[in-house]
Design a protein around this motif. Structure first.
Motif, mmCIF file in Angstrom:
data_model
loop_
_atom_site.group_PDB
_atom_site.id
_atom_site.type_symbol
_atom_site.label_atom_id
_atom_site.label_comp_id
_atom_site.label_asym_id
_atom_site.label_seq_id
_atom_site.Cartn_x
_atom_site.Cartn_y
_atom_site.Cartn_z
ATOM 1 N N TYR A 19 0.801 -1.118 -0.024
ATOM 2 C CA TYR A 19 -0.081 -0.121 0.009
ATOM 3 C C TYR A 19 1.055 1.310 -0.046
ATOM 4 O O TYR A 19 1.031 1.940 0.893
ATOM 5 N N ASN A 20 1.525 1.610 -1.212
ATOM 6 C CA ASN A 20 2.052 2.661 -1.232
ATOM 7 C C ASN A 20 1.596 4.179 -1.109
ATOM 8 O O ASN A 20 0.421 4.196 -1.880
ATOM 9 N N ASP A 21 1.997 4.713 -0.208
ATOM 10 C CA ASP A 21 1.235 6.002 -0.123
ATOM 11 C C ASP A 21 2.214 7.267 -0.444
ATOM 12 O O ASP A 21 1.733 8.349 0.331
ATOM 13 N N VAL A 22 3.267 7.056 -0.885
ATOM 14 C CA VAL A 22 4.198 8.468 -0.982
ATOM 15 C C VAL A 22 4.657 8.561 -2.457
ATOM 16 O O VAL A 22 4.849 7.536 -2.944
ATOM 17 N N PRO A 23 4.938 9.558 -2.871
ATOM 18 C CA PRO A 23 5.433 9.788 -4.327
ATOM 19 C C PRO A 23 6.641 9.408 -4.283
ATOM 20 O O PRO A 23 7.520 9.760 -3.637
ATOM 21 N N LEU A 24 6.966 8.670 -5.509
ATOM 22 C CA LEU A 24 8.564 8.030 -5.756
ATOM 23 C C LEU A 24 9.188 8.708 -6.961
ATOM 24 O O LEU A 24 8.617 8.977 -8.138
ATOM 25 N N PRO A 25 10.559 8.855 -6.873
ATOM 26 C CA PRO A 25 11.402 9.049 -8.025
ATOM 27 C C PRO A 25 11.486 7.710 -8.802
ATOM 28 O O PRO A 25 11.232 6.814 -8.413
ATOM 29 N N ARG A 26 12.242 7.963 -9.941
ATOM 30 C CA ARG A 26 12.548 6.901 -10.622
ATOM 31 C C ARG A 26 13.906 6.197 -10.368
ATOM 32 O O ARG A 26 14.790 6.779 -9.864
ATOM 33 N N THR A 27 13.948 4.906 -10.389
ATOM 34 C CA THR A 27 15.010 4.311 -9.841
ATOM 35 C C THR A 27 15.829 3.651 -11.088
ATOM 36 O O THR A 27 15.282 3.484 -12.156
ATOM 37 N N LYS A 28 16.949 3.815 -11.018
ATOM 38 C CA LYS A 28 17.738 3.410 -12.232
ATOM 39 C C LYS A 28 17.481 2.063 -12.710
ATOM 40 O O LYS A 28 17.246 1.146 -11.814
ATOM 41 N N ASP A 29 17.406 1.956 -13.989
ATOM 42 C CA ASP A 29 16.948 0.815 -14.644
ATOM 43 C C ASP A 29 17.776 -0.496 -14.171
ATOM 44 O O ASP A 29 17.584 -1.553 -14.057
#
Length: 511
Positions: free
Chosen positions: A186-196
């Motif tokens: 249940y993710n409830d935070v905005p996330l950045p992109r993770t390196k591929d």
């Protein structure tokens, strides 16, 4: 049917009214109060995870078709013109996704059918990730209320969740590069992109930890290849390692060695095999012993008729087999630049020419037809049923060639790579590779994958990870090296991803 409807509503609810990027509020219906009481609850929810992947990736978009047509030597062959094929082949992705359907304009009629712009919105794929995360967390809860939910069965459901989550991330990193990565339910935070690179490594670690909880195959053949098997997970690991070899070149030798190790494990299981060429139609009809993972489709549920223009089959057949273009005798797609002559030389032996193509194989005017995914045995009067072949994600022949490619990049691997290549050629009744007459084993394997896996969504991604994408000796519609490093190989991300997420960035090349 009622249970499936309930699960669909639950998953939709997880993604409706979100105020933050990928925000999912815990719902009572998912916390155990109204669900996760019986083994059947877990089974029903698991099937919904597969359905979400089927809808979000295979059926409703042209995502798989992108892998066959982008930067490929293709053009439209029939009327009305398929401008999307030309745009894909020339990598004109911005025009492709931004061209609206103009009523009455025949040059834009394809946009409503292709719906290429929807690929930029990764929400449908993240629905699969989110549903898989919930399945992983909640499956153990069932054991408290249902004694038939054994520890072994819980681990299997969790392994299926891991596979579907990692498969979804694999599709996304090939399309978008860096993507937000998370595994909490249940993710409830905005996330950045993770390196591929980090996403791929995390997926491999997860698969290694859980794949032995999957069966090699299923007692019920109805589940074979359409549910995750141990071979499915191994095939995905192999593809992830080969993708890493392309984007993390400093460690590519390690990834090649891992691909070889995994290929040996797959073969040693004796759970999968190459079907004889005379039975090759069974592979694409689904659930065969060659299948490692595939997405079912069934015309009885309207899968094909509503989405035929988003499939390879719909592009390479014409009347009387497919009646898309007012009984046109030309297919909507044609291969150009002598490509099929290069793959299948006229003088060379290869039963795939006989089983997969008609006599117009080398024609470049649209009269060529490819029957690879069409069941000719059902006859012209049963064209609807003939189209019920599955979307093949992984199969044994592809895994053998991937292992061969890895070995061809290792100094000591040539002899073993040649043997694996010739397994596929032998099944196809094709001339065998011999180092004595053909000095370029890596090229032979590359072109063998192009032949064997045509229409299965691998061509473009093989070019990208091998860096042949900017080499005109291999790529008929190359991306320049300068544009490649700036991200021209990626797919644009929808600006919807920026909403309420200060950490998000888009793929700048396509902005």
């Amino acid at each position: 049917m009622k249970q499936r409807f309930l699960i669909t509503i639950l998953v939709i609810a997880m993604f409706s009214g979100c105020k933050k990027f990928l925000n999912v509020d815990p719902l009572d219906s998912l916390s155990g109060n109204n669900f996760w009481k019986t083994r059947q609850d877990a089974e029903t929810y698991t099937r919904e995870v597969y359905r979400l992947f089927r809808e979000g990736v295979a059926i409703r978009t042209g995502m798989i078709l992108v892998g066959d047509l982008r930067c490929a030597p293709v053009a439209y062959g029939a009327y009305p013109p398929r401008g999307d094929f030309n745009l894909l082949s020339s990598n004109s992705i911005r025009t492709l996704v931004n061209t609206p359907r103009i009523q009455g304009d025949i040059n834009t009629y394809w946009q409503v059918h292709g719906a290429w712009d929807v690929i930029s919105d990764w929400t449908p794929i993240y629905k699969v990730v989110q549903a898989a995360n919930v399945l992983y967390e909640k499956a153990p809860d069932v054991a408290e209320a249902d004694q038939s939910m054994s520890a072994e069965l819980i681990r299997k459901y969790q392994a299926e969740a891991v596979f579907m989550r990692c498969l979804s991330y694999f599709f996304m990193i090939r399309l978008f590069g860096d993507v937000p990565y998370y595994t909490n339910a249940y993710n409830d935070v905005p996330l950045p992109r993770t390196k591929d690179v980090e996403v791929a490594k995390a997926c491999i670690a997860e698969l290694e930890a859980h794949r032995n909880d999957l069966p090699w195959t299923y007692e019920d053949p109805a589940n074979r290849a359409v549910r995750a098997m141990r071979g499915s997970a191994i095939a995905l690991e192999m593809d992830l390692n080969m993708w890493l070899a392309g984007i993390d070149e400093a460690n590519k030798k390690m990834y090649y060695e891992e691909t070889d190790r995994l290929g040996d494990e797959l073969t040693a299981s004796n759970a999968y095999k190459l079907l004889p060429m005379e039975n090759i139609a069974q592979v694409f009809a689904g659930r065969s012993e060659e299948g490692l993972f595939e997405v079912p489709q069934n015309v009885n549920y309207g899968d094909v008729l509503g989405n035929i223009r988003r499939t390879f089959t719909g592009a390479v057949l014409h009347y009387p087999y497919i009646q898309l273009n007012q009984n046109s005798t030309k297919s909507e797609l044609t291969y150009t630049d002598g490509y099929l002559k290069k793959l299948y030389p006229e003088e060379a032996n290869d039963l795939r020419k006989k089983y997969w193509f008609d006599n117009n194989i080398y024609n470049e005017d649209g009269t060529m037809q490819c029957f690879k995914f069409f069941n000719l045995a059902l006859g012209e009067n049963n064209t609807t049923a003939s189209l019920s072949n599955y979307f093949i994600i992984f199969r044994y022949a592809g895994a053998l060639l991937l292992q061969a490619e890895a070995l061809a990049n290792l100094e000591e691997g040539s002899q073993k790579a040649e043997a694996l290549l010739n397994q596929v050629r032998t099944r196809a009744g094709a001339d065998l590779y011999s180092a004595g007459t053909d000095k370029n084993l890596p090229d032979a394997i590359f072109y063998e994958r192009s032949k064997e896996l045509m229409g299965e969504g691998h061509y473009y991604y093989d070019l990208v990870r091998s860096r042949k994408i900017y080499n005109p000796d291999y790529c008929y519609r190359p991306i320049s090296y300068g544009n490649f490093v700036q991200g021209a190989w990626l797919w644009p991300i929808s600006e919807k991803a920026l909403v309420n997420n200060p950490h998000m960035t888009l793929n700048n090349y396509w902005r």
